[in-house]
Design an enzyme around this catalytic site. Sequence first.
Site, PDB file in Angstrom:
ATOM      1  N   ASP A 118       0.841  -1.193   0.000  1.00  0.00           N
ATOM      2  CA  ASP A 118       0.000   0.000   0.000  1.00  0.00           C
ATOM      3  C   ASP A 118       0.876   1.243   0.000  1.00  0.00           C
ATOM      4  O   ASP A 118       2.007   1.210  -0.474  1.00  0.00           O
ATOM      5  CB  ASP A 118      -0.942  -0.024   1.216  1.00  0.00           C
ATOM      6  CG  ASP A 118      -2.308   0.551   0.894  1.00  0.00           C
ATOM      7  OD1 ASP A 118      -2.399   1.777   0.776  1.00  0.00           O
ATOM      8  OD2 ASP A 118      -3.273  -0.220   0.757  1.00  0.00           O
ATOM      9  N   HIS A 345      -3.796   6.111   3.450  1.00  0.00           N
ATOM     10  CA  HIS A 345      -4.493   4.916   2.980  1.00  0.00           C
ATOM     11  C   HIS A 345      -3.922   3.627   3.577  1.00  0.00           C
ATOM     12  O   HIS A 345      -4.651   2.771   4.073  1.00  0.00           O
ATOM     13  CB  HIS A 345      -4.398   4.910   1.458  1.00  0.00           C
ATOM     14  CG  HIS A 345      -5.231   3.888   0.770  1.00  0.00           C
ATOM     15  ND1 HIS A 345      -4.729   2.688   0.340  1.00  0.00           N
ATOM     16  CD2 HIS A 345      -6.523   3.901   0.412  1.00  0.00           C
ATOM     17  CE1 HIS A 345      -5.678   1.996  -0.256  1.00  0.00           C
ATOM     18  NE2 HIS A 345      -6.784   2.709  -0.233  1.00  0.00           N
ATOM     19  N   SER A 531     -11.025  -0.779  -1.156  1.00  0.00           N
ATOM     20  CA  SER A 531      -9.781  -0.742  -0.390  1.00  0.00           C
ATOM     21  C   SER A 531     -10.011  -1.166   1.053  1.00  0.00           C
ATOM     22  O   SER A 531      -9.114  -1.698   1.698  1.00  0.00           O
ATOM     23  CB  SER A 531      -9.201   0.672  -0.389  1.00  0.00           C
ATOM     24  OG  SER A 531      -8.472   0.927  -1.551  1.00  0.00           O
TER      25      SER A 531
END
Length: 1319
Positions: A118, A345, A531
């Site tokens: 990620d 994220h 996600s």
Amino acid sequence: MHNHHTLLLRLSTLPSRSLHPTTKTKLNNKRSKHTPTSSFRRTNWIVPKAMHCTSRCGDNYDEIDNTTNNNGVTFRNPKLNESTFLASLMPKTEIGADRFLHSHPHYDGRGVVIAIFDSGVDPAAAGLQVTSDGKPKILDILDCTGSGDIDTSKVVKADADGCILGASGASLVINTSWKNPSGDWHVGYKLVYELFTKNLTSRLKKERKRKWDEKNQEEIAKAVKQLTDFDKEHIKVEDAKLKKVREDLQNRLDLLRKQYESYDDKGPAIDAVVWYDGEVWRVALDTQSLEDDPDFGKLANFVPLTNYRTEKKYGIFSKLDACTYVVNVYNDGNVLSMVTDSSPHGTHVAGIATAFHPEEPLLNGVAPGAQLISCKIGDSRLGSMETGTGLTRALIAAVEHKCDLINMSYGEPTSLPDYGRFVDLVNEAVGKHRLIFVSSAGNSGPALSTVGAPGGTSSNIIGVGAYVSPAMAAGAHCVVEPPSEGLEYTWSSRGPTADGDLGVSVSAPGCAVAPVPTWTLQRRMLMNGTSMASPSACGGIALLLSAMKAEGIPVSPYNVRKALENTCIPIGDSPEDKLSTGQGLMQVDKCYEYIQQSQNIPSVRYQINIKKSGKTDPSSRGIYLREAHACRQPTEWIVQVDPKFHEDANKLEELAVFEECIELHSSDKSVVKAPEYLLLTHNGCTFNIFVDPTNLNDGLHYYEVYGIDCKAPWRGPLFRIPITITKPMAVTNRHPQVSFSKMLFQPGHVERKYIEVPHGASWVEATMNASSFDTARRFFVHTVQVVFHGIKVKQEEILLDGSEAPVKIDVEALLASEKLAPVAILNKIRIPYRPIDAKISALSSDRDKLPSGKQILALMLTYKIKLEDGAEIKPQIPFLNDRIYDTKFESQFYIISDSNKQVYSTGDAYPNTTKLPKGEYNLQLYLRHDNLQLLERMKQLVLFIERNLEEKEIIRLCFFSQPDDPLMGNGSFKSSTLVPGIKEGFYLGPPPKDKLPKNSLQGSVLVGSISYGRLSFAGQGDHKNPEKHPVSYRLSYILPPNKIDEDKGKNSSLSTKKTVSERLEQEVRDAKIKVLGSLKQERDEECLEWKELSASLKSEYPKYTPLLAKILEGLVSRSCIKDKFNHDEEVINAANEVIESIDREELVKYFALKNDPEDEEAEKIKKKMESTRDQLAEALYQKGLALAEIESLKDVDKSLALATSDGAKQDVEKTDEQSKDDGGVHPDLFEENFNELKKWVDVKCTKYGILLVTNERRNQRLGTALKVLTDIIQDDAEGVKKKFFELRLSLLEEIGWTHLATYEREWMIVRFPPSLPPF
């Protein structure tokens, strides 16, 4: 109230001949990363007020209860209390994780390691320090992209005072307690903003500008006061010197004000020092530039770090940024990796999977006992876009750390499913190393075939869709009226893939409130997207693996995936819902029961390969019928089923004995027919199936053929063959149009209509008539009218070959009468370049050695680019661009820099448009692969630089009726109306030669577009731009060779009056001078040779100005100068010789007269006199610089002497008196020389302006000096020179503007970095 919305759809780029109104209007296959969610396409950051995730048509909100299904899953629970509200923020009930943990509290992920591919994970984030059993949560943190790499190959030694010179130029004090047996200190630097995210940088810039502005306002106030006081003291200024003083004060004020307007904070640089302490590599940072207090951030006070994996320690740059970082050292100390996250994220994803909050267990991640490694694949240089380099290194790290699971909440669109280098590496990781790979399916729904790579398109990756429950909608999303039952988010990507595979494997909760990095200045954040669904599923699988390891059940990705898919709860009532949800909502508790029951079953993956009967290619993983003709007749398909075992499977005990009796089932035998049984062995089995869609209604249909183990039917389907049919409705009326009416839309409702595109249609105009908006969540569509249009052309792409010949275009309308109104423009130029240098090197084995043992190699290609004017450019490599996953090449990355090594742009597979000023640039392209032969073949790779033409440069092409019309100048072709069945021809003329770009490189191409039809509702001016038409075609024009200059060579052919001997003597003399100019002066021996030759030539050709000018040039260019004072005197003497050799009176007389430009002899004389004048000016200029430097050196000597003792002061005074008596440098000599120079040239120009700056500085008019220097820098067309900015910095320091000096110092390392950054 009625709202009319018109849509334009281009049909020629549709993946099929069926029109799908729910598909986005951009239907072509181009891939672009420049979208808000492209950096990590699996996340929606902002939840719209009108929620996507609301109920289906017909739900009754008034009759919601707490109904529980047969599996014990509560779907309807709108009433929240504190505990259920907190639970909804981190959903676990939906997938049965809470029930599983209630029954097995110690199987909470313990013993399981997850690799998070990620944007990076913050080790300081809430809940990511330890596991539920007290172990370190994060085992390693890696930047796989290289975006945080620092070149530390420069090695220095400490001086006697324990100081070293940092890479940024700062003097750094070493802590004497640090152990360094070798005494070698590796140094490097990094611009700190390159390590920060865009949001963090924006926050810091605001804060820094606020502080900077406070200081600037103080200086402005002082400048205003000085100017005011001057005006009060001097009411009427007539004296020239006073005017200059006032001008200087005004310039200071103006400069301060302008500096505010041009302020552009590039951020401070931090110095890094790396050394080997005898056991490990250590790292220390100097971060004083980040601190307001000069005592903070010093290198000597830094607590050294080492690779995170070794000591699990991290640092924070400063309290202001609150940004966490870790370090890793590679390549024997020559590369330092500073690891920061490229967005929140990755931390959020890691928190969903594994966060542990002992004080608030309801906010725990799904598997709080699991450990993780963070593999940053989001490149900070690209705004968190993934790169092939990052993906490959991440897989290497996951195998090296013996991870059990990978979660990747990233992805991009792809044109080739289950294909590419990364897919090959994933297949190896899964098949050989038994890694379970989980990835998000994408956020591009609700249209079909929107799953992205790699999650939704790769066979060995579990693709996860996003699910929302009523509790999540009510709690996390704060929806007032939540849906009565769970459903898939409408934005969650749908299958099937282009080759018919289902696309989505399973679904999991698609939103959560989870930890985020400390620099966000908050503990948790709500995000939603696939996600979030992927780590939820990954955490659930971690629970299963924890149990399997504890109970000794062998772990296989194949068996775990089968258990997951066969224990899901279906979402939705129709078979077509599988295209959205996969097999349904995963259930951890039920999956574990399945695993326990099937633990002795062989680990097998059933590979499906399908071909249409009678065809050898292409093969597919499913059947996808979306063409109208495919739905009009039955088709037969050949299915090959191959059992795939892990690479370490025993050939005798597992492969040889494998045999299964499979019972085949069809979900609807009236449409899909298959054999009833087959015997499957290790070598696979082939069978045929028949698909008959002829009796189906228009619309979407989904079926499956699946295989059941005859001896163990409880196992569920061992394999599935998905069959998707989109049967379009036919358009039968002559004027092709279709209408739909009276459609009610409620939250979550998706309406799909499929229309067969009539033959000859190329675009469609769709008009929607909506009414009855009773709320923002419900509306009524009165009608949707779709009208087809089309103009058929013989060739879609047109190429003009650079000649005067036009191109004939034949068109016809097949559907109905159409207005023919052709428009063509050329608005871009593409210039080809070949590399000037190509080098292949082996990369470090630290992080670039594949699990197979192969070493990755790098190819560096260098291209030279020259821009005659400033322009926006875009580098393009057609062979490599727009592909990350569907390519067999690992990665690409480019850096554009100038001659000073200042970086202007970086990019990867998706090139950026960059604005560059006039000048020369290097573009370095970096390609990686383990195959040497492949890289060798790419050494001459062609690169294009594409530039948008300015509005005045855009070429609009003309159309003609006859082929000779363009050359004869006859009238252009007029618009007409096309009648169906009648072809019409006309000609496209080439662009006028005088409109073509000047001096373009050979092979350059002008690019634009051409359109033929006119829209029925086109706005004013839209018809002039073909790119605004939904159907436009590519138009190219190859630029012909440049026109030969007829005047070139005329002068050389002129007869001369000189004799042969005179010409020979002249040629010999010029050759000797040329040799003198070519001699190097880097060593003492070379300087001596140069001096002897120059003396010899001076005696041979005395008073010859070009020779004397060349001698002066040689002195000025000398680099090894030991005695500056003597060197400056040599320069002055050489300059005087040039000046004395020139008859200045003759020059004055000549330039006072006008010359006849038609007289060739006069032109020759003019050139000679201009050259002489330039030599005179250069001599005066160099003499002035030398005089100024001598003055400066004497001032320094005086200062040093005065600082020593009173006796020395007396010596200095005596030396000054002696100097005057001995005829030394006169104080007015510089002024006299400067005044002489002003007679011959404009001293404000770039070439001589430095002397004007020096003159103003000598007179203490520092404001005027700064203004002149600033103007010189702005007007310098040859590229910035470091000496100009160094001079500006010294002027700022002399004035006392410390805030501007600091700002300028930060910019110096941006403009003139010591080296290019690593790739």
